[in-house]
Design a protein around this motif. Structure first.
Motif, PDB file in Angstrom:
ATOM      1  N   THR A 100      -7.281  18.746   7.826  1.00 26.00           N
ATOM      2  CA  THR A 100      -5.934  18.459   7.370  1.00 26.00           C
ATOM      3  C   THR A 100      -5.741  19.163   6.032  1.00 26.00           C
ATOM      4  O   THR A 100      -6.729  19.571   5.393  1.00 26.00           O
ATOM      5  CB  THR A 100      -5.691  16.936   7.252  1.00 26.00           C
ATOM      6  N   ARG A 101      -4.479  19.312   5.622  1.00 22.13           N
ATOM      7  CA  ARG A 101      -4.210  20.085   4.416  1.00 22.13           C
ATOM      8  C   ARG A 101      -3.124  19.403   3.604  1.00 22.13           C
ATOM      9  O   ARG A 101      -2.261  18.728   4.154  1.00 22.13           O
ATOM     10  CB  ARG A 101      -3.749  21.490   4.827  1.00 22.13           C
ATOM     11  N   ASP A 102      -3.189  19.595   2.294  1.00 21.51           N
ATOM     12  CA  ASP A 102      -2.146  19.036   1.436  1.00 21.51           C
ATOM     13  C   ASP A 102      -1.865  20.004   0.283  1.00 21.51           C
ATOM     14  O   ASP A 102      -2.750  20.768  -0.134  1.00 21.51           O
ATOM     15  CB  ASP A 102      -2.603  17.675   0.876  1.00 21.51           C
ATOM     16  N   ASP A 103      -0.621  19.980  -0.180  1.00 20.50           N
ATOM     17  CA  ASP A 103      -0.218  20.793  -1.331  1.00 20.50           C
ATOM     18  C   ASP A 103       0.233  19.851  -2.440  1.00 20.50           C
ATOM     19  O   ASP A 103       1.006  18.928  -2.178  1.00 20.50           O
ATOM     20  CB  ASP A 103       0.954  21.714  -0.976  1.00 20.50           C
ATOM     21  N   VAL A 104      -0.230  20.079  -3.648  1.00 20.22           N
ATOM     22  CA  VAL A 104       0.180  19.218  -4.772  1.00 20.22           C
ATOM     23  C   VAL A 104       0.434  20.074  -6.013  1.00 20.22           C
ATOM     24  O   VAL A 104      -0.095  21.185  -6.144  1.00 20.22           O
ATOM     25  CB  VAL A 104      -0.903  18.165  -5.131  1.00 20.22           C
ATOM     26  N   PHE A 105       1.244  19.516  -6.896  1.00 24.28           N
ATOM     27  CA  PHE A 105       1.422  20.112  -8.218  1.00 24.28           C
ATOM     28  C   PHE A 105       0.479  19.419  -9.187  1.00 24.28           C
ATOM     29  O   PHE A 105       0.247  18.206  -9.083  1.00 24.28           O
ATOM     30  CB  PHE A 105       2.872  19.955  -8.690  1.00 24.28           C
TER      31      PHE A 105
END
Lengths: 208, 301
Positions: free
Chosen positions: A151-156
């Motif tokens: 699974t993948r996630d993008d965060v600042f």
């Protein structure tokens, strides 16, 4: 191995450090460069005891460009790529190996100045956009077929960097810096979201 | 003759090679040992289970779980990586007259809930395993048991003081009673008695520390719990007792002359499980507990 890498870079450039005179910064000058370092990974979850971080380290590479706005201020953007952070464990469900692959893009101001009787210093505070991929390999004691999922996630997040220029010539400079990358609330769709921090020492070459 | 000695030695070595693990039942097919014990004072049931197939422990990996359901509330039993094939959990019982149902379900997220990473988002999904749907039975708890002596918080001052543990129950289907003493001073649990529903057992305080209560337990053991194995029954009950007493006392002082002791009486009844199980031992029990104190006045502190 990671400490050895730093020693290698320092040994390579220490003669230059002693021999080279420093050149004042040039406003409106564009620069670019590459870097290489090693980091220590810290993961914060609701239950710290559950994280097995016995092998908590990664190597990383940097690619960056910047623009000197004034004698003291620059704007820099770049990309960080880390080698996988891996955790192995087992429980009643099965044995598993977890790999966290992360890439970060950063943009932020750089403050650069040279104190009297010391090397030129650089400090950066940057905003980051991080993409983290979690790959899981599981096996089930022969009861059920082994497999993998991801699974993948993008965060600042935030990146801090502080260092000093080891050498500076007309078209090339070398820098040793301490970098800190903070990625909060990764995988916040889950009730087991976590924060991930990399604290690393890197060697950078600037071309300008 | 030498050959005979050699063969006997081989047989002896083979017997000795068995580990400390509870022995598996020798039957073919499926077999199960399960216990549900209700501690009425906090309406908590302690659940423990083992399953076997052709004598081998069944490992419920990959997300298959034994699930206990009572009055519409379900609780999956958890495994322990150090005790493969043993599953345990506690659950609230709000109506002891209603049964606790057991079945095996595929719950991949719940099975991984103790993992630190987002295991609810990423897991290898192989679907239900071969044991899902194997079990589906209800266990009804027996009537409560009440300890009538010793009175809770009684103090005993001499190692030769007699401790009589008496209990009462309206249940007519009790097949086995166990009396345990948890020694706060050593952290150990003693099985003081196990056998038919005699209503009381007794011994001195010294006997209590060394499992010498009367009537003696070993003579009664052979007639009880024929399947799937004595040691398995002991292990499940022992783990339930450990869970019940967890946190009751502070760290052991190892001073036997100054000891807080919890006495528990567990009244059990056997339940039958039908096909596909070749053998089964399903135990439903209720327990009561009192705490007593041993303060040895004659001992030098």
């Amino acid at each position: 191995m990671k400490q050895g890498l730093m020693v290698f870079w320092l040994a390579l450039f220490s003669p230059l450090l002693l021999a080279e005179a420093f050149i004042p910064l040039q406003p409106l000058q564009v620069y670019g460069g590459i870097g290489h370092g090693s980091s220590v990974v810290d993961i914060s979850t609701l239950d710290e005891d559950k994280v097995d971080d016995s092998d908590a380290g990664s190597l990383y590479a940097k690619l960056f460009v910047g623009w000197h706005l004034t004698d003291y201020l620059a704007l820099e953007t770049g990309v960080l790529a880390f080698t996988d952070y891996q955790v192995d464990d087992k429980d009643a469900v099965g044995t598993y190996s977890l790999e966290l692959d992360r890439h970060d893009v950063y943009l932020g101001p750089v403050l650069q100045f040279k104190p009297r009787h010391f090397l030129p210093l650089r400090f950066m505070l940057a905003a980051t956009w991080s993409q983290v991929t979690l790959e899981l390999r599981e096996s089930f004691y022969g009861v059920s077929p082994a497999g993998k999922a991801r699974t993948r996630d993008d965060v600042f997040g935030v990146m801090l960097s502080a260092g000093f220029l080891l050498m500076q010539r007309t078209h090339v400079s070398a820098m040793l810096s301490l970098d800190y990358v903070y990625r909060p609330d990764l995988f916040d769709d889950s009730d087991r979201s976590f924060d991930m921090r990399d604290t690393g020492l890197s060697f950078r070459l600037f071309f300008h | 003759m030498r050959m005979l000695i050699f063969l006997l030695s081989l047989l002896f070595l083979a017997a000795c090679s068995d580990s400390d693990e509870p022995r598996a039942p020798t039957q073919t097919g499926y077999s199960v040992y399960m216990q549900v014990n209700l501690k009425p004072e906090d309406n908590t049931a302690y659940l423990g289970a083992r399953l076997y197939h052709d004598g081998d422990k069944i490992t419920l990996a990959a997300g298959d779980m034994i699930v206990a359901t009572h009055n519409g509330i379900s609780v999956p039993l958890k495994g322990d990586v150090n005790r493969f094939g043993f599953y345990a959990e506690t659950m609230g019982i709000n109506d002891a007259g209603l049964p606790v149902n057991f079945d095996i379900q595929y719950l991949p997220v719940e099975a991984r809930e103790d993992r630190w990473y987002p295991a609810d988002l990423v897991y290898v999904d192989n679907g239900p395993g071969q044991y899902v749907g194997l079990l589906n039975w209800d266990i009804l708890l027996p009537e409560p048991v009440t300890i009538t002596s010793p009175a809770t918080e009684s103090t005993f001052n001499d190692p030769q003081d007699t401790v009589t543990v008496s209990w009462q129950t309206d249940a007519t289907d009790i097949t086995n009673v166990r009396v345990f003493a948890r020694l706060g001073c050593t952290g150990q649990t003693r099985l003081l008695y196990e056998g038919s529903n005699t209503g009381s057992v007794s011994g001195t305080m010294d006997d209590l520390f060394f499992d010498r209560f009367s009537p003696a337990t070993p003579a009664l053991l052979a007639a009880r719990l024929p399947l799937p194995g004595e040691s398995i029954a002991e292990e499940v009950a022992g783990n339930i007792i450990d869970a019940m007493f967890e946190g009751l006392f502070s760290s052991p002082s190892y001073n036997r002359n100054h000891c807080d002791i919890a006495i528990t009486v567990m009244a059990e009844k056997q339940e039958d499980v039908g096909s596909p199980f070749e053998s089964a031992s399903i135990v439903a029990s209720q327990s009561d507990a009192v705490t007593i104190y041993f303060r040895n006045q004659g001992a030098r502190l």
